[in-house]
Design a protein around this motif. Structure first.
Motif, mmCIF file in Angstrom:
data_model
loop_
_atom_site.group_PDB
_atom_site.id
_atom_site.type_symbol
_atom_site.label_atom_id
_atom_site.label_comp_id
_atom_site.label_asym_id
_atom_site.label_seq_id
_atom_site.Cartn_x
_atom_site.Cartn_y
_atom_site.Cartn_z
ATOM 1 N N TYR A 319 0.832 -1.206 0.000
ATOM 2 C CA TYR A 319 0.000 0.000 0.000
ATOM 3 C C TYR A 319 0.869 1.261 0.000
ATOM 4 C CZ TYR A 319 -3.779 3.162 1.440
ATOM 5 O OH TYR A 319 -4.694 4.181 1.500
ATOM 6 N N GLY A 320 1.939 1.232 0.795
ATOM 7 C CA GLY A 320 2.826 2.394 0.875
ATOM 8 C C GLY A 320 3.587 2.639 -0.409
ATOM 9 N N ARG A 321 4.041 1.559 -1.058
ATOM 10 C CA ARG A 321 4.838 1.687 -2.289
ATOM 11 C C ARG A 321 3.975 1.686 -3.554
ATOM 12 N NH1 ARG A 321 8.722 -2.933 0.192
ATOM 13 N NH2 ARG A 321 10.039 -1.588 1.483
ATOM 14 N N LYS A 322 2.670 1.468 -3.392
ATOM 15 C CA LYS A 322 1.728 1.395 -4.518
ATOM 16 C C LYS A 322 2.112 0.276 -5.488
ATOM 17 C CE LYS A 322 -0.229 5.093 -2.872
ATOM 18 N NZ LYS A 322 -1.481 4.980 -2.085
ATOM 19 N N ASN A 323 2.691 -0.792 -4.933
ATOM 20 C CA ASN A 323 3.138 -1.928 -5.751
ATOM 21 C C ASN A 323 2.021 -2.978 -5.804
ATOM 22 O OD1 ASN A 323 4.736 -3.670 -7.198
ATOM 23 N ND2 ASN A 323 5.978 -4.318 -5.456
ATOM 24 N N PHE A 324 0.869 -2.594 -6.384
ATOM 25 C CA PHE A 324 -0.336 -3.412 -6.299
ATOM 26 C C PHE A 324 -0.291 -4.681 -7.151
ATOM 27 C CE2 PHE A 324 -2.258 0.970 -5.511
ATOM 28 C CZ PHE A 324 -2.163 0.825 -4.141
ATOM 29 N N SER A 325 0.668 -4.780 -8.047
ATOM 30 C CA SER A 325 0.771 -5.988 -8.874
ATOM 31 C C SER A 325 1.117 -7.217 -8.042
ATOM 32 C CB SER A 325 1.824 -5.783 -9.970
ATOM 33 O OG SER A 325 3.094 -5.508 -9.391
ATOM 34 N N ARG A 326 1.669 -7.016 -6.859
ATOM 35 C CA ARG A 326 2.038 -8.139 -5.978
ATOM 36 C C ARG A 326 0.902 -8.528 -5.012
ATOM 37 N NH1 ARG A 326 7.129 -9.585 -5.209
ATOM 38 N NH2 ARG A 326 6.716 -10.045 -3.017
ATOM 39 N N LEU A 327 -0.150 -7.744 -4.991
ATOM 40 C CA LEU A 327 -1.162 -7.920 -3.944
ATOM 41 C C LEU A 327 -1.882 -9.258 -4.034
ATOM 42 C CD1 LEU A 327 -2.649 -6.716 -1.525
ATOM 43 C CD2 LEU A 327 -4.206 -5.577 -3.119
ATOM 44 N N ARG A 454 -12.723 -7.158 -3.875
ATOM 45 C CA ARG A 454 -13.052 -5.845 -4.431
ATOM 46 C C ARG A 454 -11.817 -4.930 -4.406
ATOM 47 N NH1 ARG A 454 -14.328 -0.998 -2.178
ATOM 48 N NH2 ARG A 454 -15.757 0.383 -3.311
ATOM 49 N N ASN A 455 -11.080 -4.950 -3.299
ATOM 50 C CA ASN A 455 -9.861 -4.137 -3.187
ATOM 51 C C ASN A 455 -8.820 -4.557 -4.218
ATOM 52 O OD1 ASN A 455 -9.752 -2.069 -0.965
ATOM 53 N ND2 ASN A 455 -10.551 -3.765 0.211
ATOM 54 N N ILE A 456 -8.654 -5.866 -4.376
ATOM 55 C CA ILE A 456 -7.658 -6.366 -5.326
ATOM 56 C C ILE A 456 -7.997 -5.917 -6.745
ATOM 57 C CG2 ILE A 456 -6.703 -8.445 -6.407
ATOM 58 C CD1 ILE A 456 -6.981 -9.832 -3.676
ATOM 59 N N ARG A 457 -9.265 -6.067 -7.141
ATOM 60 C CA ARG A 457 -9.673 -5.659 -8.494
ATOM 61 C C ARG A 457 -9.458 -4.160 -8.713
ATOM 62 N NH1 ARG A 457 -14.052 -9.286 -7.601
ATOM 63 N NH2 ARG A 457 -15.402 -7.551 -6.993
ATOM 64 N N GLU A 462 -5.944 0.072 -11.159
ATOM 65 C CA GLU A 462 -5.099 1.258 -11.023
ATOM 66 C C GLU A 462 -3.737 1.024 -11.658
ATOM 67 O OE1 GLU A 462 -3.144 3.864 -7.383
ATOM 68 O OE2 GLU A 462 -5.144 2.993 -7.072
ATOM 69 N N VAL A 463 -3.197 -0.207 -11.490
ATOM 70 C CA VAL A 463 -1.909 -0.560 -12.101
ATOM 71 C C VAL A 463 -2.035 -0.531 -13.625
ATOM 72 C CG1 VAL A 463 -0.214 -2.402 -12.420
ATOM 73 C CG2 VAL A 463 -1.116 -1.926 -10.141
#
Length: 469
Positions: A319-327, A454-457, A462-463
């Motif tokens: 969340y801090g690094r906005k690296n959502f592809s790893r989520l 829902r959060n993951i999607r 966003e990515v």
């Protein structure tokens, strides 16, 4: 093989953080089991001492977990800022969190003192209905044990503040060493004080309380002392409680994340406490069986909490690094590890349901009631795992407001009423109260998983948008 290869890095990443917490939780579980087993064996064929510990713990636990839940808001906020390299902001969160949780500890202690009068009132309520007269003896024995729990509230809050901060900066090992040391001391003191060794008079249940109090103070002193004296943490401890660091805004920031978490823990704890009170209606043997069952639930749940704690840290970094592809992979790895553990334990609960109670008591009635209860406890293991890890994910992503309506629906609307109906109206007695948890935890699991998905999607979209720019 491809599946394992795909998720192996994510398992390792989670376990690197989770293993120290798991070892800590194993130590904590060992102490809980040792407390229950030693007090149960001290009572022998008399279930009263074990029932007294269960009765006193129920009332204490509801205030304890609420106060501790507020401190859980510190970890994701520190984790987010640590991942962004904002160490000054992390320092501000620590100092304001320490002040905030010290005040909360004082309030919790005052509430515990005021709530003490509820113990005899609850006992009288049950006795007034003409139930098992041994409940009076349970209440009398529970009062001095409860006193020892009250004074352990403040040291555990101070310890928890430092622990939550350290988890936020990715350090889970130090807390592990303090917990294991304190737990070793606790078990030793249990043996000395409960049974009267080394020149002490046998103290029974209250001896277990004193052992817990001493070990909690020891645990607090060791962790705080180490944190203050270690050079690599000096950037966070320098200028302790400087006026310039004090900020109501920072305190409110912590509370905004911590309050929904505390509310969720309050609702879940309340459901177990209400069941612990209602089980009084079925006699001391059922109270003792419920205490054994709760301890066995904790065997499962504490390991899941450890995996969840690591997942909170990892999600806060994402969340801090906005690296959502790893989520997605991080989340799925956490679910998989938790489910593997809970499936294993659920199977053991069923297979060993007549053996497990003998570790705690020789009373045949308690053994029989516990054996039936363990079957129903096994049935909600998967739901318990899924809801705990889902809430840990939401905590790391700071999406915590939604937790409040979910837990109200799960525990207040479904769990407690259905458990009461099955226990008292359908004749299932203590087992009916456990059946209520199957419904409540399953409801919580389904709804929190939907929120995580829902959060993951949303974050993956966003990515995609950023990649197209």
């Amino acid at each position: 093989m491809n599946f394992i290869k795909k998720y192996k890095p994510f398992y390792k990443e989670n376990l690197r953080l989770a293993l120290p917490v798991i070892l800590s939780q194993v130590g904590q579980i060992t102490v809980q089991l040792a407390d229950t087993a030693m007090v149960g064996n001290y009572g022998g064929n008399d279930p009263t001492p074990l029932a007294a510990v269960a009765f006193a713990t129920n009332l204490f636990y509801i205030i304890f977990v609420t106060a501790m839940g507020l401190s859980f808001g510190l970890t994701p906020l520190v984790g987010e800022n640590f991942a962004q390299g904002k160490h000054d902001k992390a320092k501000q969160l620590l100092h304001n969190g320490a002040i905030l949780f010290f005040v909360i500890g004082l309030i919790a202690t005052a509430l515990l003192i005021a709530a003490k009068r509820l113990l005899p009132a609850m006992g009288e309520l049950m006795l007034g209905d003409g139930n098992d007269a041994s409940i009076g003896a349970v209440v009398d024995m529970a009062l001095p044990y409860y006193d020892t729990l009250i004074w352990g509230m403040m040291p555990i809050m101070i310890w928890g503040t430092v622990k939550q901060f350290l988890e936020g900066v990715g350090n889970t090992r130090i807390a592990m060493f303090t917990i294991i040391s304190a737990n070793t001391l606790n078990i030793l003191l249990n043996w000395v004080l409960i049974f009267g060794k080394c020149g002490f008079e046998p103290m029974g249940a209250v001896g277990a309380g004193y052992a817990t109090l001493i070990s909690r103070i020891f645990q607090c002193v060791i962790l705080v002392g180490y944190f203050l004296l270690t050079p690599r943490f000096r950037q966070y401890t320098r200028g302790v409680f400087e006026r310039s660091l004090f900020s109501l805004k920072r305190m409110w920031e912590i509370l905004k994340v911590g309050m929904p978490i505390a509310f969720q823990m309050l609702m879940e704890a309340s459901a177990f406490v209400v069941a612990g009170i209602l089980v009084l209606a079925f006699g001391a043997a059922s109270v003792s069986a419920y205490q054994i069952g709760v301890n066995m639930m904790n065997v499962t749940f504490m390991i899941v909490i450890a995996i969840g704690s690591a997942t909170t840290i990892l999600c806060s970094y994402i969340y801090g690094r906005k690296n959502f592809s790893r989520l997605r992979h991080t989340v799925n790895a956490a679910y998989q590890m938790g489910l593997m553990w809970n499936l294993t334990v659920a199977t053991l609960f069923v297979l060993l349901r007549y053996k497990i109670p003998t570790l705690f008591t020789s009373n045949e009635e308690v053994i029989a009631v516990t054996a039936n209860m363990l079957v129903f406890i096994a049935l909600f293991q998967l739901s318990d795992c899924l809801q705990a890890i889902s809430i840990s994910i939401l905590r790391g992503l700071q999406d915590v407001k939604i937790i409040i309506p979910i837990v109200v629906l799960a525990y207040v609307v479904f769990n407690i009423p259905i458990g009461y109906f099955l226990a008292f109206n359908c004749g299932f007695k203590a087992d009916g109260l456990i059946m209520g948890f199957i419904v409540g935890l399953s409801t919580c699991a389904v709804l929190t998983i939907l929120r995580v998905r829902r959060n993951i999607r949303r974050m993956e979209l966003e990515v995609e948008k950023n990649n197209k720019k």
